[in-house]
Design a protein around this motif. Structure first.
Motif: not given
Length: 190
Positions: A48-49, A61-65, A69-70, A80-81
């Motif tokens: 989570r980033i 905001g907060d995002y989960q990969i 992988g994106q 792509e993360a």
């Protein structure tokens, strides 16, 4: 709670003193593990980033990969993360926003949560544990309540993220634990 952690740590130290140098790592392996533990973490699926775009609250905001992988962000679309460091993802997002919507975006990426590590086998409390920076085999064992009386006093088995099998490591503070590691404490043979 603190007493239990102190007791567990004392038990782990006792195990070390009792002779766990039989399976020591080569100098090259120790350097490789130290480099992996101190390097900037690479983002993986499930992490989570938190993305902050200065002056653009609706883009932050907060995002989960996801498993592919994106991450998907408003206006930027899918990016792509996986395999990128925080700094590399910041640059990729700034480039994406700059090319399409913003003049000079200031993007900050922080890691909110890395993948957990898992302890199983001869520990008091096997299970999933939240990863914290600076973990090693001894601290991971202490977090799990320490080894049981049947636990090996010399080695643990660790499967690193991306590997297909477990590998033996000495019970030592020089062996780092990384996000996503699966640690198995085998039973000792009398």
């Amino acid at each position: 709670m603190n007493r239990a952690i102190v007791r567990s740590a004392a038990l782990v130290v006792a195990l070390l003193i009792s002779g766990c140098t039989a399976n020591s790592l080569s100098e090259a392996e120790q350097q490789s593990l130290a480099a992996a533990a101190t390097a900037a973490p690479k983002l993986q699926a499930g992490d989570r980033i938190r993305v902050t775009v200065y002056g653009e609250d609706k883009l932050s905001g907060d995002y989960q990969i996801d498993q592919s992988g994106q991450i998907s962000l408003p206006l930027a679309g899918t990016v792509e993360a996986v395999g990128l460091t925080q700094a590399e993802l910041e640059q990729a997002l700034a480039k994406k926003f700059r090319s399409e919507y913003l003049r000079n975006p200031k993007v900050t990426v922080t890691i909110a949560t890395l993948q957990p590590f898992y302890l199983m086998g001869e520990v008091e409390k096997p299970g999933e544990y939240q990863y914290r920076s600076g973990l090693n085999v001894l601290t991971a064992l202490a977090i799990a309540g320490g080894p049981t009386y049947r636990a090996s006093r010399n080695t643990v088995q660790i499967q690193r993220r991306g590997e297909t099998s477990m590998r033996n490591y000495p019970i030592s503070s020089s062996v780092p634990i990384l996000p996503g590691d699966v640690i198995r404490v085998p039973e000792r043979y009398f």
